[in-house]
Design a protein around this motif. Structure first.
Motif, PDB file in Angstrom:
ATOM      1  N   THR A 123     -25.252  22.316   6.904  1.00  0.00           N
ATOM      2  CA  THR A 123     -24.902  20.898   7.090  1.00  0.00           C
ATOM      3  C   THR A 123     -24.710  20.210   5.735  1.00  0.00           C
ATOM      4  O   THR A 123     -23.733  19.485   5.517  1.00  0.00           O
ATOM      5  N   TYR A 124     -25.627  20.465   4.827  1.00  0.00           N
ATOM      6  CA  TYR A 124     -25.538  19.902   3.472  1.00  0.00           C
ATOM      7  C   TYR A 124     -24.256  20.383   2.781  1.00  0.00           C
ATOM      8  O   TYR A 124     -23.545  19.602   2.138  1.00  0.00           O
ATOM      9  N   HIS A 125     -23.951  21.661   2.939  1.00  0.00           N
ATOM     10  CA  HIS A 125     -22.743  22.266   2.353  1.00  0.00           C
ATOM     11  C   HIS A 125     -21.484  21.545   2.862  1.00  0.00           C
ATOM     12  O   HIS A 125     -20.585  21.223   2.078  1.00  0.00           O
ATOM     13  N   ILE A 126     -21.444  21.264   4.167  1.00  0.00           N
ATOM     14  CA  ILE A 126     -20.278  20.576   4.751  1.00  0.00           C
ATOM     15  C   ILE A 126     -20.168  19.156   4.184  1.00  0.00           C
ATOM     16  O   ILE A 126     -19.092  18.708   3.776  1.00  0.00           O
ATOM     17  N   LEU A 127     -21.298  18.434   4.120  1.00  0.00           N
ATOM     18  CA  LEU A 127     -21.288  17.054   3.605  1.00  0.00           C
ATOM     19  C   LEU A 127     -20.836  17.005   2.150  1.00  0.00           C
ATOM     20  O   LEU A 127     -20.043  16.142   1.770  1.00  0.00           O
ATOM     21  N   LYS A 128     -21.345  17.942   1.352  1.00  0.00           N
ATOM     22  CA  LYS A 128     -20.974  17.974  -0.070  1.00  0.00           C
ATOM     23  C   LYS A 128     -19.477  18.273  -0.219  1.00  0.00           C
ATOM     24  O   LYS A 128     -18.796  17.655  -1.031  1.00  0.00           O
ATOM     25  N   ASN A 129     -18.990  19.223   0.579  1.00  0.00           N
ATOM     26  CA  ASN A 129     -17.564  19.569   0.528  1.00  0.00           C
ATOM     27  C   ASN A 129     -16.686  18.396   0.949  1.00  0.00           C
ATOM     28  O   ASN A 129     -15.541  18.274   0.515  1.00  0.00           O
ATOM     29  N   ALA A 130     -17.234  17.538   1.810  1.00  0.00           N
ATOM     30  CA  ALA A 130     -16.475  16.369   2.282  1.00  0.00           C
ATOM     31  C   ALA A 130     -16.546  15.221   1.279  1.00  0.00           C
ATOM     32  O   ALA A 130     -15.968  14.149   1.507  1.00  0.00           O
ATOM     33  N   GLY A 131     -17.296  15.436   0.193  1.00  0.00           N
ATOM     34  CA  GLY A 131     -17.366  14.420  -0.860  1.00  0.00           C
ATOM     35  C   GLY A 131     -18.421  13.359  -0.624  1.00  0.00           C
ATOM     36  O   GLY A 131     -18.439  12.323  -1.307  1.00  0.00           O
ATOM     37  N   LEU A 132     -19.336  13.588   0.334  1.00  0.00           N
ATOM     38  CA  LEU A 132     -20.400  12.596   0.587  1.00  0.00           C
ATOM     39  C   LEU A 132     -21.484  12.700  -0.485  1.00  0.00           C
ATOM     40  O   LEU A 132     -21.757  13.786  -0.997  1.00  0.00           O
ATOM     41  N   ASN A 133     -22.097  11.564  -0.785  1.00  0.00           N
ATOM     42  CA  ASN A 133     -23.187  11.501  -1.759  1.00  0.00           C
ATOM     43  C   ASN A 133     -24.483  11.823  -1.015  1.00  0.00           C
ATOM     44  O   ASN A 133     -25.132  10.948  -0.458  1.00  0.00           O
ATOM     45  N   ALA A 134     -24.834  13.132  -0.984  1.00  0.00           N
ATOM     46  CA  ALA A 134     -25.927  13.585  -0.107  1.00  0.00           C
ATOM     47  C   ALA A 134     -26.993  14.353  -0.879  1.00  0.00           C
ATOM     48  O   ALA A 134     -26.686  15.070  -1.835  1.00  0.00           O
ATOM     49  N   GLY A 135     -28.238  14.199  -0.426  1.00  0.00           N
ATOM     50  CA  GLY A 135     -29.366  14.947  -0.969  1.00  0.00           C
ATOM     51  C   GLY A 135     -29.870  15.940   0.061  1.00  0.00           C
ATOM     52  O   GLY A 135     -29.696  15.752   1.264  1.00  0.00           O
ATOM     53  N   LEU A 136     -30.521  16.998  -0.423  1.00  0.00           N
ATOM     54  CA  LEU A 136     -31.078  18.052   0.433  1.00  0.00           C
ATOM     55  C   LEU A 136     -32.577  18.111   0.172  1.00  0.00           C
ATOM     56  O   LEU A 136     -33.001  18.242  -0.976  1.00  0.00           O
ATOM     57  N   ALA A 137     -33.394  17.983   1.218  1.00  0.00           N
ATOM     58  CA  ALA A 137     -34.843  17.927   0.972  1.00  0.00           C
ATOM     59  C   ALA A 137     -35.622  18.308   2.231  1.00  0.00           C
ATOM     60  O   ALA A 137     -35.074  18.819   3.191  1.00  0.00           O
TER      61      ALA A 137
END
Length: 447
Positions: A123-137
């Motif tokens: 899920t994090y991988h998809i968000l990052k690829n979509a250019g979202l400013n996301a954290g993983l924790a």
């Protein structure tokens, strides 16, 4: 904060040290206490930040003087210190609950007995690829609290264990994902499945009609709880057994997602993650992506190029035509079942460690079908022998990762797979499952 701004942090691992940093930043008088020794790098951080701490025991007077206590997920509620705090009416919360107060980022929270690390990472991988400013924790990566203190993310993808959920009260998931509920950690839940299931469902607490609850419509325990539950959130199920109108399902080899008039389809043969359990994981991540209205092209690309996390069905390579797979993260029987289910060759299975009261019965059919030999890797392997002696001709005991890899190599033939998927915790011979996995990979490289 009130007049008493003392906060005690129990446990000085990743989550505890991160919570201490955030608490200090927010103006609390912080005291960190660990019943065991504190790892050197965490001790160094606490010293650098001038945060008071103690190790190898708790100073009760100091902790019972706190207005609030943040505890590490590994500490059970039955621990004497926790009992004393609850008797005094001092709130005991998780790091996630505490850190959630200090960020207005949107929360995607993923729980389940199995698959949560993979699904969280995807899920994090998809968000990052979509250019979202996301954290993983959460149960993965850097402490959530530390990131809240030092970063400014719009989204967090959090892997949440039942132990974390037990001490979360006001925290809310904007998107909650429940992958499955199978017996695990029952020693923490009075050996009652309904207590464990109720803990998992805390992922939905405080959700409103504007939020989403994504769940597996093929999971019997999940459905059992849902029957008697009123849910405010919008429900989005996923299934590989039946057609789903709003959610995700499988049509032959096509994964289909329909959410908010958003439509997505992808061949399961193109998924980076193979095996039935991974179709579920990909469905859950895909639904999250469509809830966020991400582009189909980005989702398809991300699901196709994702690399799985270390120690979860991780390919270690081939030696003399024999494939070696490191699934050291499989610390319960269910995880091992999923690993075996995804195997397409004959298997030499490396099993064993600290048995959490395992019922190996659910593995019997798969072991009969796919496993030609079992290599035990643990100090006490009697229950594995008892469980499988009628199903497998060869069961061998070993005492190290190196010995296990060598014995498995000699038992396997070209075209076979050697699978380390222990179904047990690792603490008898290793520091943790990561240590077990790394020693196994090192041993394979030496073959």
């Amino acid at each position: 904060m009130g007049t008493n701004n003392k906060i005690a942090i129990l446990g000085a691992g990743e989550s505890g040290v991160g919570a201490a940093y955030l608490a200090q930043q927010q103006g609390y008088d912080v005291f960190v206490s660990d019943f065991g020794p504190i790892a050197d790098h965490y001790k160094q951080q606490l010293q650098d930040w001038n945060i008071r701490f103690e190790e190898n025991g708790h100073t009760e007077a100091e902790i019972l003087n706190a207005a609030e206590v943040v505890k590490s997920p590994g500490i059970p509620d039955k621990a004497p210190m926790i009992k004393s705090l609850l008797e005094k009416g001092i709130p005991v919360i998780s790091e996630i609950e505490f850190a959630g107060r200090y960020t207005d980022a949107k929360m995607i929270c993923i729980t389940g007995s199995n698959g949560k690390t993979t699904t969280t990472s995807l899920t994090y991988h998809i968000l990052k690829n979509a250019g979202l400013n996301a954290g993983l924790a959460g149960n993965i990566g850097k402490s959530f609290a530390y990131q809240v203190a030092t970063e400014r993310f719009d989204w967090y993808v959090l892997e949440i264990s039942s132990f974390m959920l037990d001490n979360m009260y006001r925290f809310k998931a904007d998107v909650a994902v429940l992958l499955n509920i199978t017996p695990d950690h029952l020693d923490r839940y009075d050996y009652k499945m309904e207590n464990y299931a109720a803990s998992k469902f805390r992922i939905t607490q405080n959700q409103t009609a504007a939020d989403y609850f994504i769940y597996c419509a093929d999971d019997a325990e999940t459905l059992k709880v849902l029957e008697g539950k009123q849910m405010a959130a919008q429900q989005l199920p996923f299934s590989i057994e039946k057609q789903i109108e709003t959610g995700a399902y499988l049509d032959q080899d096509k994964l289909i997602i329909n959410v908010n008039k958003q439509h997505f389809t992808m061949s399961i043969n193109e998924l980076a993650l193979q095996g039935k359990h991974n179709i579920y994981n990909s469905m859950a991540s895909g639904i999250v992506a469509k809830v966020l209205e991400l582009r189909n092209e980005t989702i398809r690309e991300s699901m196709g190029n994702f690399r799985n996390i270390e120690h979860r069905l991780e390919s270690v390579g081939k030696v003399s035509g024999i494939s070696f797979i490191n699934d050291s993260k499989a610390t319960n029987v269910n995880s091992t079942w999923y690993a075996l289910e995804s195997m397409t060759t004959d298997v030499v299975l490396i099993l064993g460690g600290v048995d959490k009261g395992n019922d190996y019965g659910m593995l019997k059919d798969l072991v009969k079908q796919k496993v030609k030999a079992i290599v035990c890797l643990g100090k006490d392997n009697k229950r594995i022998h008892d469980a499988f002696e009628d199903d497998v001709e060869v069961i061998v005991n070993t005492g190290s990762a190196q010995e296990a890899a060598q014995v498995a190599y000699h038992l396997a033939e070209k075209g076979d797979t050697v699978l380390l998927s222990p179904a047990c915790a690792s603490f008898d011979l290793f520091k943790n499952y990561e240590d077990r996995g790394r020693q196994f990979k090192a041993a394979v490289r030496e073959l």
